[in-house]
Design a protein around this motif. Sequence first.
Motif, mmCIF file in Angstrom:
data_model
loop_
_atom_site.group_PDB
_atom_site.id
_atom_site.type_symbol
_atom_site.label_atom_id
_atom_site.label_comp_id
_atom_site.label_asym_id
_atom_site.label_seq_id
_atom_site.Cartn_x
_atom_site.Cartn_y
_atom_site.Cartn_z
ATOM 1 N N SER A 90 -26.937 -15.816 15.912
ATOM 2 C CA SER A 90 -26.487 -16.510 17.116
ATOM 3 C C SER A 90 -27.686 -17.191 17.763
ATOM 4 O O SER A 90 -28.537 -16.522 18.354
ATOM 5 N N ARG A 91 -27.759 -18.501 17.641
ATOM 6 C CA ARG A 91 -28.842 -19.246 18.293
ATOM 7 C C ARG A 91 -28.641 -19.287 19.799
ATOM 8 O O ARG A 91 -29.602 -19.307 20.563
ATOM 9 N N GLU A 92 -27.385 -19.290 20.227
ATOM 10 C CA GLU A 92 -27.095 -19.365 21.662
ATOM 11 C C GLU A 92 -27.410 -18.052 22.362
ATOM 12 O O GLU A 92 -28.033 -18.029 23.425
ATOM 13 N N TYR A 93 -26.983 -16.939 21.762
ATOM 14 C CA TYR A 93 -27.133 -15.649 22.423
ATOM 15 C C TYR A 93 -28.275 -14.803 21.858
ATOM 16 O O TYR A 93 -28.432 -13.643 22.223
ATOM 17 N N LYS A 94 -29.070 -15.402 20.968
ATOM 18 C CA LYS A 94 -30.365 -14.837 20.570
ATOM 19 C C LYS A 94 -30.261 -13.469 19.899
ATOM 20 O O LYS A 94 -31.101 -12.604 20.109
ATOM 21 N N PHE A 95 -29.220 -13.281 19.098
ATOM 22 C CA PHE A 95 -29.104 -12.065 18.301
ATOM 23 C C PHE A 95 -28.888 -12.441 16.838
ATOM 24 O O PHE A 95 -28.274 -13.461 16.521
ATOM 25 N N ARG A 96 -29.374 -11.592 15.956
ATOM 26 C CA ARG A 96 -29.109 -11.698 14.526
ATOM 27 C C ARG A 96 -28.663 -10.319 14.051
ATOM 28 O O ARG A 96 -29.158 -9.300 14.523
ATOM 29 N N TYR A 97 -27.691 -10.277 13.124
ATOM 30 C CA TYR A 97 -27.219 -8.998 12.609
ATOM 31 C C TYR A 97 -26.711 -9.177 11.189
ATOM 32 O O TYR A 97 -26.480 -10.300 10.723
ATOM 33 N N GLY A 160 -19.311 -9.806 17.030
ATOM 34 C CA GLY A 160 -19.699 -11.092 17.565
ATOM 35 C C GLY A 160 -20.637 -10.971 18.752
ATOM 36 O O GLY A 160 -21.013 -9.872 19.166
ATOM 37 N N THR A 161 -21.022 -12.128 19.286
ATOM 38 C CA THR A 161 -21.976 -12.195 20.389
ATOM 39 C C THR A 161 -21.392 -12.949 21.570
ATOM 40 O O THR A 161 -20.449 -13.733 21.430
ATOM 41 N N MET A 162 -21.959 -12.724 22.734
ATOM 42 C CA MET A 162 -21.494 -13.362 23.966
ATOM 43 C C MET A 162 -22.610 -13.252 25.002
ATOM 44 O O MET A 162 -23.683 -12.728 24.718
ATOM 45 N N GLY A 163 -22.344 -13.731 26.222
ATOM 46 C CA GLY A 163 -23.335 -13.661 27.285
ATOM 47 C C GLY A 163 -23.157 -12.423 28.135
ATOM 48 O O GLY A 163 -22.970 -11.321 27.630
ATOM 49 N N LYS A 234 -18.347 -0.746 20.325
ATOM 50 C CA LYS A 234 -19.733 -0.488 20.693
ATOM 51 C C LYS A 234 -20.400 -1.791 21.103
ATOM 52 O O LYS A 234 -20.166 -2.838 20.495
ATOM 53 N N SER A 235 -21.236 -1.709 22.135
ATOM 54 C CA SER A 235 -21.903 -2.894 22.660
ATOM 55 C C SER A 235 -23.413 -2.689 22.685
ATOM 56 O O SER A 235 -23.904 -1.561 22.742
ATOM 57 N N ILE A 236 -24.129 -3.813 22.647
ATOM 58 C CA ILE A 236 -25.569 -3.855 22.927
ATOM 59 C C ILE A 236 -25.790 -5.020 23.877
ATOM 60 O O ILE A 236 -25.288 -6.130 23.633
ATOM 61 N N VAL A 237 -26.510 -4.784 24.951
ATOM 62 C CA VAL A 237 -26.807 -5.852 25.916
ATOM 63 C C VAL A 237 -28.308 -5.836 26.211
ATOM 64 O O VAL A 237 -28.889 -4.769 26.435
ATOM 65 N N GLU A 238 -28.909 -7.011 26.226
ATOM 66 C CA GLU A 238 -30.324 -7.152 26.575
ATOM 67 C C GLU A 238 -30.479 -8.250 27.619
ATOM 68 O O GLU A 238 -29.729 -9.226 27.614
ATOM 69 N N LYS A 239 -31.432 -8.069 28.525
ATOM 70 C CA LYS A 239 -31.713 -9.074 29.542
ATOM 71 C C LYS A 239 -32.816 -9.988 29.047
ATOM 72 O O LYS A 239 -33.873 -9.527 28.612
ATOM 73 N N LEU A 240 -32.569 -11.292 29.117
ATOM 74 C CA LEU A 240 -33.538 -12.277 28.672
ATOM 75 C C LEU A 240 -34.534 -12.594 29.784
ATOM 76 O O LEU A 240 -34.291 -12.296 30.963
ATOM 77 N N PRO A 241 -35.681 -13.203 29.444
ATOM 78 C CA PRO A 241 -36.701 -13.497 30.458
ATOM 79 C C PRO A 241 -36.200 -14.347 31.619
ATOM 80 O O PRO A 241 -36.711 -14.233 32.737
ATOM 81 N N GLY A 243 -33.431 -14.042 33.093
ATOM 82 C CA GLY A 243 -32.507 -13.275 33.917
ATOM 83 C C GLY A 243 -31.090 -13.219 33.394
ATOM 84 O O GLY A 243 -30.265 -12.458 33.917
ATOM 85 N N SER A 244 -30.776 -14.008 32.378
ATOM 86 C CA SER A 244 -29.437 -13.973 31.790
ATOM 87 C C SER A 244 -29.335 -12.809 30.807
ATOM 88 O O SER A 244 -30.331 -12.172 30.451
ATOM 89 N N PHE A 245 -28.117 -12.526 30.379
ATOM 90 C CA PHE A 245 -27.881 -11.454 29.426
ATOM 91 C C PHE A 245 -27.373 -12.025 28.106
ATOM 92 O O PHE A 245 -26.716 -13.058 28.080
ATOM 93 N N HIS A 246 -27.689 -11.339 27.027
ATOM 94 C CA HIS A 246 -27.010 -11.614 25.764
ATOM 95 C C HIS A 246 -26.484 -10.306 25.225
ATOM 96 O O HIS A 246 -27.071 -9.247 25.401
ATOM 97 N N SER A 247 -25.307 -10.391 24.599
ATOM 98 C CA SER A 247 -24.557 -9.195 24.253
ATOM 99 C C SER A 247 -24.016 -9.288 22.832
ATOM 100 O O SER A 247 -23.735 -10.379 22.321
ATOM 101 N N TRP A 248 -23.876 -8.130 22.223
ATOM 102 C CA TRP A 248 -23.332 -7.989 20.867
ATOM 103 C C TRP A 248 -22.288 -6.888 20.906
ATOM 104 O O TRP A 248 -22.494 -5.845 21.542
ATOM 105 N N VAL A 249 -21.160 -7.102 20.226
ATOM 106 C CA VAL A 249 -20.063 -6.126 20.252
ATOM 107 C C VAL A 249 -19.454 -6.003 18.865
ATOM 108 O O VAL A 249 -19.265 -7.002 18.162
ATOM 109 N N ILE A 250 -19.110 -4.780 18.483
ATOM 110 C CA ILE A 250 -18.274 -4.517 17.319
ATOM 111 C C ILE A 250 -17.070 -3.699 17.770
ATOM 112 O O ILE A 250 -17.211 -2.760 18.552
ATOM 113 N N TYR A 251 -15.874 -4.097 17.355
ATOM 114 C CA TYR A 251 -14.688 -3.283 17.631
ATOM 115 C C TYR A 251 -13.941 -3.057 16.331
ATOM 116 O O TYR A 251 -13.821 -3.952 15.501
ATOM 117 N N ALA A 252 -13.472 -1.813 16.138
ATOM 118 C CA ALA A 252 -12.961 -1.430 14.824
ATOM 119 C C ALA A 252 -11.780 -0.482 14.942
ATOM 120 O O ALA A 252 -11.796 0.463 15.733
#
Length: 277
Positions: A90-97, A160-163, A234-241, A243-252
Amino acid sequence: MPQPPQPSGRGNRTLLAVVGGVVALAVIGGGAFFLLKGGDGKGDPAPSKESAAAQGQDKGQGDKPAPDAGGSAPPTGDQPMVTGWQTQTSREYKFRYDVPAKGEQWKLFPQDTMIAYTDEAGKPQITMRDTASFREGGCTSGANPNAIGEAGKGQLANVGTMGGDTSLSIQENARNWAGNWGFYAYGGKGNKPKIDVTPAKPWKVNGIDGWTATAKVTVANRPSQCVPATAIVKSIVEKLPDGSFHSWVIYADQGVPNALSEAQIDKIMGTVRPVKG
């Protein structure tokens, strides 16, 4: 020879592609941020009122600790951390998986595609992009009948990823994303599932300095046997420099044939890493 797709269990979803650089879901800012705030006049879909936090149901039972940080550094490019797996970026939300290979029934979606769940009027309520799915196809019914688009495809898992919502803390974002995806993917307003969300806890893996939460879902609407009785998010959220957030989620889905084990989910989760720049 790969096995044919197996029945899946969640509510049907919407796939929306970006055409000519214009996102069809631009009205919600690509991150569905307003969903996370209850009583703001923009709808009150779930976890702010429906989640375990509001209902005092935090239990954390069976919640596993995050993997220890450290070890070898993750790859810096699009190479997978697990040999033979596929990498989504995700180039927009700055995660790779990474997710398992195509031969194991995993599919990466184009980066100009969003997954969304809608309300009764067809308005998108929650979205993710830079997605992957497990065992697409097979179940023609779902817990949430209000979704449109790719109706009846029925995946056993989506990633997937989101803000995120900058007016909330990083811990609240982690809990709300887990709860919101559980709510919409497994019922929505018309068929509200029971959601138990664990307290958020630190997630320091692969250079991420973030927070994670887990939602355990009990599905209320089961129109067929391929709709699961339970699910996990399950979610992972990190705060970017900035001040915005980027998030990753898996639902199963859980409790249906070929469902991912929590160990398999955690292995995928352990490949999540930041994208620099």
